[in-house]
Design an enzyme around this catalytic site. Sequence first.
Site, PDB file in Angstrom:
ATOM      1  N   ASP A 171      -1.575  63.790  15.702  1.00  0.00           N
ATOM      2  CA  ASP A 171      -0.572  64.614  16.374  1.00  0.00           C
ATOM      3  C   ASP A 171       0.544  64.924  15.378  1.00  0.00           C
ATOM      4  O   ASP A 171       1.324  64.052  15.014  1.00  0.00           O
ATOM      5  CB  ASP A 171      -0.021  63.857  17.591  1.00  0.00           C
ATOM      6  CG  ASP A 171       0.819  64.727  18.506  1.00  0.00           C
ATOM      7  OD1 ASP A 171       1.419  65.690  18.008  1.00  0.00           O
ATOM      8  OD2 ASP A 171       0.888  64.424  19.716  1.00  0.00           O
ATOM      9  N   SER A 222       3.456  64.871  26.873  1.00  0.00           N
ATOM     10  CA  SER A 222       4.548  65.209  25.970  1.00  0.00           C
ATOM     11  C   SER A 222       5.870  64.779  26.605  1.00  0.00           C
ATOM     12  O   SER A 222       6.055  63.602  26.895  1.00  0.00           O
ATOM     13  CB  SER A 222       4.512  66.702  25.636  1.00  0.00           C
ATOM     14  OG  SER A 222       5.310  66.994  24.513  1.00  0.00           O
ATOM     15  N   HIS A 241      -1.720  67.253  19.239  1.00  0.00           N
ATOM     16  CA  HIS A 241      -0.936  67.123  20.470  1.00  0.00           C
ATOM     17  C   HIS A 241      -1.697  67.615  21.703  1.00  0.00           C
ATOM     18  O   HIS A 241      -1.433  67.180  22.820  1.00  0.00           O
ATOM     19  CB  HIS A 241       0.380  67.900  20.317  1.00  0.00           C
ATOM     20  CG  HIS A 241       1.440  67.511  21.292  1.00  0.00           C
ATOM     21  ND1 HIS A 241       1.872  66.214  21.461  1.00  0.00           N
ATOM     22  CD2 HIS A 241       2.171  68.262  22.156  1.00  0.00           C
ATOM     23  CE1 HIS A 241       2.824  66.177  22.384  1.00  0.00           C
ATOM     24  NE2 HIS A 241       3.018  67.409  22.819  1.00  0.00           N
TER      25      HIS A 241
END
Length: 733
Positions: free
Chosen positions: A678, A603, A710
Amino acid sequence: MRKLYILCCLLSFFLGMQAQQKVTLEDVAKGTYRAENIYGIKPMLDGESYTQMSADQKRIVKYSFKTGKEVATIFDVTTARNCDLKKFDGYIMSPDESLILIQTETKPIYRRSFTAEYYIFNVKNNKLEPLSNNGPQQAPLFSPDSHQIAFVRDNNIYLVKLLFDNSESQVTKDGEFNKVINGIPDWVYEEEFGFNRAFDFSADSKMIAFIRFDESEVPMFSFPWYKGMSPEKTEYATYPGAYEYKYPKAGALNSKVTVHTFDIKSHITRKMDLPLDADGYIPRIQFTANPDQLAIMTLNRHQDRFDIYLANSRSGICKVAIRDNAPQYIKEQAYSEIKFYPENIILQSERDGYNHLYLYTIGGNLVKQITKGQFEVTDFLGWDQANNVFYYASNEESPLRTAIYKIDAKGKKTKLSTREGTNTAIFSYDMSYYINKYSNLQTPTLITINDNKGKEVATLVDNAKLKSQVANLNMPTKEFFTFRTSEGVELNGWMMKPANFNPNKKYPVIMHQYSGPGSQEVLDSWNVGSFRDGGMFEAYMCDKGYIMVCVDGRGTGGRGSDFEKCTYLSIGVKESRDQVETAKYLGTLPYVDGNRIGIWGWSYGGYNTLMSMSEGTPVFKAGVAIAPPTDWRFYDSVYTERFMRTPKENGDGYNASSAIFRAPKLHGNLLLIHGMADDNVHFQNTAEYSEALVQAGIQFDMQIYTNRNHGISGGNTRNHLMNRVANFFMNNL
C-alpha cells in the site's frame, strides 16, 4: 375446484420462491450487478456531437447530442492504416480535432499516473504513427494550434513538432527518479491535489510552462515486494525486493517547487519570480488566453490561504490577482475546478460558509457572487457567455440530493433536472445540450440527453436489464432515517433491512462508514453501499439476517463548512463519537439487538472503526478495519496537515486523534486487514497498531495481502477479502 385453486396458489408461491435468486460474495467481488454507465464522454467543437470509446475498445465513435445515435466512426483499429493494434486504452483529441492520440500499453504507477505508448492518428488520412520510438510517455498534451505534443519521460519534458516530421527534442535534462521531477507531480501532489500533469502550453503555442519538483530532501519510504501471484513477480522468487519512493509524512520536508517557462523558439528557460513561502504549495498552473500570462495557484503550508498569481511568462514577474482565506483550510475545489475565460475567472469558495460560485475579471476584481444560500454547489458545469447563463449542480433541496440548475445574469434560477435523487451533467461545447446521469436509492443509473431547458430528447442508458435482475434478487428494503445525538446534532443515515423483515424480531446490525472530511456516504443515489453498487454486499448480509446501516457523522460533507470543519485539529474524535451515538440510538429500536452491533470501514473508515471501538463506550461487539491510518504522524503531509497542522504545532491533537494511543481501550472483536504494498496508507500503520494491541494484551485477528496496494484487488483477492469480512461478522455477531 377450491382444492385445485389452493394447489395452483401453492405452486405459484413455490415457483416464485424458486425463482428468487440470492446475491453471492463472488457477485459482489466481480461486480455482477453493477449498473451500466457511460464513461469518457468528450463534447466536440460543433456543439452537436460527442465522442466515446466503444465498449470493445476498438473504435472512437461520434454520437449526436440531438438523438444520442451513432453518426460516425472516427477511429477503428481494424481499418486505420499502419495499425497493428487489437484494441486501445484511451484517447486525446487535438484542439482542432484533426489528430487523435491513441493510448496503448498502459502501465499504472500510482492513483492517477501511468505510462503508455501513444500513437498519433490523422483523422483525414486515416493513418496511425507512433508519437515516439524512444520509450513510453506520460501526460501528453497537444499545443493549442495542434502542431506540437509535449510529454514527460523519466521525469523530463519532451517536445514533438508535428510539422517537422515529428522531430523530438528534450526540454528539460535534470530529471532523475527520486530527485527531480519536471512537468508531472510528485507522489503527494498527485494523491492529494488530484492531478497528473504539471505543464501547459501558452495560448499562442510558443511557450511551455512547468512545475519543477526537487524532492531530493524528501524522506524515502520503502515497502517489500514478494513473488506473489496474480500478478506474479518472478524476479523476487527467492529473495524479496523493495520499492523505494519519496513520501513526505506529516511535518516532514516536502518537495521544493518552482515554476519555469521554456521558449520553444529560442530554447530559453526562465524561472518565475514567485513570492512563495519556502514550504508553500503550487497545486496548479495554467496559461490564460493572453499568451504572455500564466496563472499560478499557490497555497501556504497550512492551506488556509489560496492565491492566484498572474505571471509574465517572459519577464517572470508575478502579481497576486485573487486571494482567498479560510479559518481552517481551503478545499480542493478552489484550485481543481477553477475555470479561466478570456476576460474572466470563475472559482468556488466557502467564504460565506457554503461552497458557491464567484465571478472575477481576469485581472482579479470580483464581479459578483453567482450563487447564494445555505446549500453547496457540487459542480460548476459551464458558462454560456453569449446568453450570460451559468449552469451548475447543487444540493439546495437536500444534502442527500443534487439537481441541475441554471442562473441568468439577473439571478433568475431555473431547475433543469426533473427527477429527485442524484443528478450529474456533461454539457455540449456550446451549452445547448447536456447528458444527465440520474439515480436514487431505489433506481439504477438512468442516462438521458436533455436540451438546456431541461427537456429530455433521448435515453442512452436505462439499466432495464439490471432492474430485471434486481427484481429477481432477495434484495433488502432501503430507507433513510435521521436522529439527534445526545449533543443535539442531527445526523442522516440509511438502513437496509432483510427482505423478510419481521418488526417483532431482534436483529444484529452492521454499520459501515467512511467518515472522512468532506465525504458523503448517505446520498439518494444507487451508488450507496460499501462498494457503490446499490448495496449488493449489504444484500448478502441482510439475507444472512443482519440489518445494515450507514450514518454520516460530523466532519462529512454537503452541510456547509461549520458542520464539515468542526473536526479541525482533532479529526477522528467527533467522528467516532457520532458512530457510538449511532449504535446507542440503534439499540433503542425495538427490532435491533443492541448487544450485537458491528462496525467496519476502509481507509479513513477503517481508522474510524478503530477510533469508535476504542472511544470508551462499549457498544460494538465486532469490527473490521481495512487499510486504516492508525496514527496521523504516519500519513502524508498535504492531507494530514490540511486538517491537523503539523505534529510539532498540534501534538495534543495528534495524540487525541491516534488510534494507537486509544488501542488499550479497544472493546470488541477486531479483524485488521491491510495490503503490504500500500503506497498510500502504509502497512506500517497496521503493523504499529497491532503491536500496541499485543503489548496491551488484546487478542485480535489479522489478514495480510501480499503485494496489494490500497485497493486490495487482483485475481481472487477481492473475493477472498469479502468472504473474510462476512465470515468474521457471522462468527462474532
